[in-house]
Design a protein around this motif. Structure first.
Motif, short mmCIF file in Angstrom:
data_model
loop_
_atom_site.label_atom_id
_atom_site.label_comp_id
_atom_site.label_asym_id
_atom_site.label_seq_id
_atom_site.Cartn_x
_atom_site.Cartn_y
_atom_site.Cartn_z
N ALA A 85 8.88 -3.78 7.07
CA ALA A 85 7.42 -3.96 6.99
C ALA A 85 6.71 -3.44 8.23
O ALA A 85 5.81 -4.06 8.75
CB ALA A 85 7.07 -5.43 6.75
N THR A 89 1.47 4.01 9.63
CA THR A 89 0.58 4.97 10.28
C THR A 89 0.52 4.77 11.79
O THR A 89 -0.14 5.53 12.48
CB THR A 89 -0.84 4.85 9.71
N MET A 90 1.20 3.73 12.29
CA MET A 90 1.12 3.45 13.73
C MET A 90 2.44 3.78 14.42
O MET A 90 3.51 3.64 13.83
CB MET A 90 0.81 1.96 13.96
N PRO B 185 4.90 -2.34 -0.24
CA PRO B 185 5.55 -3.65 -0.23
C PRO B 185 4.62 -4.76 0.26
O PRO B 185 3.90 -4.59 1.23
CB PRO B 185 6.73 -3.47 0.74
N LEU B 188 4.55 -5.86 3.98
CA LEU B 188 3.71 -5.18 4.97
C LEU B 188 2.43 -5.97 5.18
O LEU B 188 1.98 -6.19 6.31
CB LEU B 188 3.39 -3.78 4.45
N ARG B 201 -10.05 -6.31 8.39
CA ARG B 201 -9.25 -5.63 9.41
C ARG B 201 -8.01 -5.00 8.78
O ARG B 201 -7.67 -3.85 9.05
CB ARG B 201 -8.85 -6.57 10.53
N GLN B 205 -7.88 -1.06 9.07
CA GLN B 205 -6.93 -0.54 10.07
C GLN B 205 -5.56 -0.23 9.51
O GLN B 205 -4.81 0.53 10.09
CB GLN B 205 -6.79 -1.55 11.22
N LEU B 206 -5.20 -0.87 8.38
CA LEU B 206 -3.85 -0.69 7.88
C LEU B 206 -3.83 0.05 6.54
O LEU B 206 -3.17 1.07 6.39
CB LEU B 206 -3.18 -2.06 7.73
N PRO B 209 -5.86 3.82 6.29
CA PRO B 209 -5.11 4.95 6.86
C PRO B 209 -3.87 5.32 6.04
O PRO B 209 -3.42 6.46 6.08
CB PRO B 209 -4.70 4.44 8.25
N MET B 210 -3.33 4.34 5.29
CA MET B 210 -2.16 4.64 4.47
C MET B 210 -2.54 5.26 3.14
O MET B 210 -1.67 5.63 2.36
CB MET B 210 -1.39 3.34 4.18
#
Lengths: 357, 297
Positions: A85, A89-90, B185, B188, B201, B205-206, B209-210
Motif C-alpha cells: 500500500a 506517485t510519491m 487496492p 492504499l 486531502r 494528493q493521492l 495524481p494516480m
C-alpha cells in the motif's frame, strides 16, 4: 509505547457475525501474533484495532485510552499491509513523510525521523525512488519505514510477508524480530503462517471462526495445544493423531488402539479421565523416535529429505505417521522399523469435544 | 568441425501470407476504402472551384487547387442573417467545451472516489439511480430542463449550457472513475487514513495524481462528446453561444443562389477538425477508455 485492551468486541458484516464477544489484552512491548486460517477474523480484528472497521459492540483501549470510536490517525498506531500500500506517485521519502507532513510536523523533525527509519531499514540509497522502481522486499521495507516514522505506540502488521518469496520472507522476518528488540514497541501481527508465528511471537493467539482458541507462548501453544484444531494448525508436518480408547486400571492409564496398548501414566493430564473414554492421541513427529530397540513396529512408507533432517512417514496398522530423523538413515523405504513414542510429551484429546484432557 | 550425424529436421517458421491472411487483408482494405471515401470526396471538393464542381466528376482530383472555400467558410459564409463564417461558432464551442470537460471530470472523479472508497450508507443505491439516468433518453428531460433553467435564469446562457453538459455527463464520468478506483487496492486508502488524510486531502494528493490515465480517457470522451453535440447546444446555449455544429447547420441551410458545395465541405471539415485530431492523436487512449467502461459493471 502502549498496551492494547479489547473488551467483549463484536463485529458484524451485515448479519454475519465475524467476531463475537472477543476479549484480549496485549501488554506493553509485547509481540503478539494472531494466527489462524483465512476467514477466521484475525485481519478483521486487526483492522478494528486500527479503526478501519466499525465495531458493533465492545470497547478498544489503546495506551489506557478508550479508542473505540477514535479516528485511525488518532490511535497512536502505525500499520503495515500485505500489499505494501505504498503511494505510487510519491518517492520513498515522501511516502514515509506523508503522514508527518499532514499533521504539520516541523521539517527538521520530519527529516530526522525519516533518516532514522531509513537507516534502520537500509533504505538510504532508495529515498528518491518511486515504489515502482523497488523490489518486493524493498517495498515492504518502505512500508515498515512509513509505519516507523509515526513513532507510534502500537505497530500493526497485516500479513506483511505473505507477498514475498521464501528467502526474502525469512530475511525480513529476522529483521522484524530485531526491530522489535531495538524499539521495544508493542506489535500486533496477523499471519496464517505458523513459522512466522512461532519465530516472532512472545505470545500467539490462535483463532478460528472469530473465536480465540488458545493464547500462549509459542512453545506452550506448540507443546500443549488446548484442542485438536490448535494441534493441527501448528507444526509441519502436523501432529500425528491416533484414535482409540482409554482404560483406567490399577496398572495405570492405558491408551489402546489397533495393535497398540500404551501406558500413558506419565502423560500430564489436567483431570482424571473416565474409563473406556474415546480419545485421540496426538504425537508430534519429533516425539516419535525410530530406533532398533523400540517396542512398536511399522513399515517405512515415504522418506522426505529436508537437508538437515528427514521426515519419515511410517505405516502403522493403516495409520500414516510422521517422524523426524536427524542424522544418517539406517533404513530404506518399504523396510520394517521399530519405534517408541515419548509418552511424556503426547497430547490427549476427547474424541467428541476435541478438547485437551 | 565433426561430420553431421543424423541432423535434426529443421522446422520452418510458417509462411505468413496464406490465402486466409490475404482474404483478411482484402476485406480490411475494402472496408477502409469504403469509410475513407466520403472524407476523400469532401477534401477534394473543398479545394475545387464551383466551376469545376459543376462538371460533376466528384472523384477527380482538383485541376486548379484553391483555398478560397476554406477562407470563405471560416470568415464570411452566411449563418442565417449574419455572414461572419463559422469562426464564431468555433470560439463558442471552445468556450463550452473547456468548462464542460474540466468540471465533469472533477465532479465525476469526486463521485467515483466517494463511491469506491468512503462508501457512505446508501451509496450503492445512489450509484444505481445515477446509472439509471444514463439510460433515460435526453429528449425526455429536455422540456423539464428548459423550465428549470428558465426559472433559475440560466436558460440561453453559457453557464446554462455548461450546466446541462455537466448533468448529462455525470453518469458516465462517475462510472468511469468508480471503476478505475475500484481497481486500486483498498489498503492504499486505509494507509492514507492512518496517515491522517481527510476526504479532500486523500482525493487531491493521492487519488487525483494516480488518475492520469483515466483523466485522459475522460477528457477525450468529454471533449469529443460535447464538441459533437448539436441538440443541447441548439436548445440551451442561446443565440450568442451557438456551438460550431449548429453554425455549420446554418451555413449549409442558408442558400442564396447556388449551393456552395466547396464552402460547405470546408466548413464541415473545419467543424469536425477538433474531434478528428483528438482521435488521431489519442487512438490508443480512446480504445482504453472504451474498454475501461466496458469491463466491470
Amino acid at each position: 509505547m502502549a498496551s492494547v485492551e479489547i473488551h467483549d468486541l463484536c463485529i458484524r458484516f451485515g448479519h454475519n457475525e465475524v467476531i463475537k464477544d472477543l476479549s484480549l489484552d496485549v501488554a506493553d512491548g509485547e509481540f503478539l501474533v494472531l494466527l489462524g486460517p483465512s476467514g477466521c477474523g484475525k485481519s478483521t480484528l486487526l483492522h478494528s484495532i486500527a479503526g478501519l472497521i466499525d465495531v458493533a459492540a465492545g470497547r478498544i483501549d489503546i495506551g489506557g485510552t478508550d479508542m473505540t470510536w477514535a479516528d485511525p490517525t488518532d490511535r497512536n498506531i502505525g500499520m503495515v499491509f500485505q500489499s505494501y500500500a505504498l503511494y505510487p506517485t510519491m518517492t520513498v521519502e515522501r511516502n514515509m513523510s506523508f503522514g508527518l507532513r499532514i499533521n504539520g510536523t516541523p521539517k527538521a523533525e520530519i527529516e530526522r525521523r525519516v533518516n532514522r527509519a531509513a537507516e534502520m531499514l537500509q533504505l538510504q540509497p532508495l529515498l528518491h525512488r518511486k515504489p515502482s522502481q523497488l523490489s518486493g522486499g524493498q517495498r515492504q521495507r518502505v512500508a515498515i519505514g512509513r509505519a516507523l516514522v509515526r513513532e507510534a505506540g502500537v505497530f500493526l502488521f497485516d500479513e506483511p510477508l505473505s507477498n514475498l518469496d521464501a528467502k526474502l520472507r525469512a530475511e525480513l522476518r529476522r529483521e522484524l524480530k530485531l526491530l522489535h528488540k531495538n524499539l521495544g514497541s508493542t506489535m500486533v501481527y496477523v499471519t496464517h503462517d505458523q513459522v512466522e508465528a512461532m519465530t516472532l511471537a512472545t505470545r500467539i493467539v490462535v483463532m478460528r471462526n472469530g473465536k480465540i482458541q488458545q493464547i500462549g507462548a509459542p512453545a506452550e501453544v506448540y507443546e500443549k495445544p488446548e484442542n485438536l484444531f490448535v494441534a493441527g494448525f501448528l507444526g509441519s508436518p502436523g501432529m500425528n493423531i491416533l484414535s482409540g480408547r482409554l482404560s483406567v486400571s490399577l496398572n495405570g492409564l492405558v491408551f489402546s488402539s489397533k495393535g497398540i496398548a500404551l501406558n500413558i501414566e506419565s502423560c500430564p493430564l489436567m483431570g482424571r479421565p473416565g474409563d473406556e473414554q474415546e480419545v485421540l492421541l496426538g504425537i508430534r513427529p519429533e516425539n516419535l523416535v525410530i530406533h532398533a530397540a523400540g517396542e512398536l513396529q511399522a513399515t517405512v512408507s515415504v522418506i522426505e529429505p529436508m537437508g538437515n533432517h528427514h521426515v519419515v512417514w511410517i505405516d502403522f496398522n493403516g495409520n500414516l505417521l510422521s517422524s523426524i530423523v536427524t542424522g544418517a538413515l539406517t533404513f530404506h523405504v518399504d523396510e520394517a522399523v521399530r519405534f517408541t513414542i515419548d509418552v511424556a510429551k503426547v497430547s490427549l484429546f476427547d474424541k467428541t469435544s476435541e478438547q485437551r484432557l | 568441425m565433426t561430420a553431421v550425424v543424423n541432423p535434426l529436421p529443421i522446422t520452418r517458421r510458417p509462411r505468413r501470407l496464406g490465402p486466409a491472411r490475404i482474404g483478411v487483408y482484402a476485406f480490411l482494405l475494402c472496408a477502409s476504402l469504403f469509410f475513407l471515401m466520403p472524407l476523400y470526396i469532401m477534401l477534394v471538393t473543398s479545394f475545387k472551384t464551383m466551376d469545376e464542381i459543376r462538371l460533376g466528376n466528384i472523384f477527380v482530383f482538383p485541376v486548379s487547387v484553391t483555398i478560397e472555400p476554406w477562407v470563405t467558410a471560416w470568415t464570411s459564409a452566411c449563418t442565417g442573417v449574419s455572414c461572419d463564417g463559422i469562426r464564431g461558432g468555433f470560439w463558442n464551442s471552445l468556450m463550452i467545451v473547456i468548462p464542460s470537460t474540466i468540471l465533469p471530470i472533477f465532479l465525476g472523479a469526486l463521485n467515483g472516489y466517494a463511491l469506491s472508497f468512503w462508501r457512505p450508507r446508501g451509496s450503492q443505491m445512489l450509484f444505481g439511480i445515477l446509472m439509471m439516468g444514463a439510460f433515460i433518453p435526453v429528449q425526455v428531460m429536455m422540456f423539464p430542463l428548459v423550465r428549470i433553467l428558465a426559472t433559475l435564469g440560466l436558460f440561453s446562457s453559457l453557464p446554462g449550457i455548461v450546466l446541462v453538459h455537466i448533468i448529462f455527463s455525470m453518469p458516465v464520468m462517475t462510472l468511469l472513475f468508480r471503476n478505475y478506483y475500484l481497481s486500486i487496492p483498498q489498503e492504499l486508502f486505509k494507509a492514507a487514513r492512518i496517515d491522517g488524510g481527510g476526504f479532500f486531502r486523500i482525493f487531491v494528493q493521492l487519488m487525483l495524481p494516480m488518475s492520469t490515465p483515466i483523466i485522459i480517457v475522460a477528457a477525450i470522451m468529454q471533449v469529443t462528446g460535447v464538441w459533437n453535440d448539436y441538440i443541447l447546444g441548439l436548445v440551451f446555449a442561446g443565440r450568442d453561444n451557438l456551438p460550431m455544429t449548429v453554425q455549420l447547420n446554418n451555413v449549409i441551410n442558408t442558400t442564396t443562389g447556388t449551393r456552395l458545395y466547396n464552402v460547405n465541405m470546408a466548413a464541415t471539415i473545419l467543424t469536425s477538425m477538433v474531434p478528428l485530431i483528438i482521435y488521431f492523436v489519442s487512438g490508443r487512449w480512446f480504445v482504453r477508455g472504451i474498454a475501461a467502461g466496458a469491463v466491470k459493471g
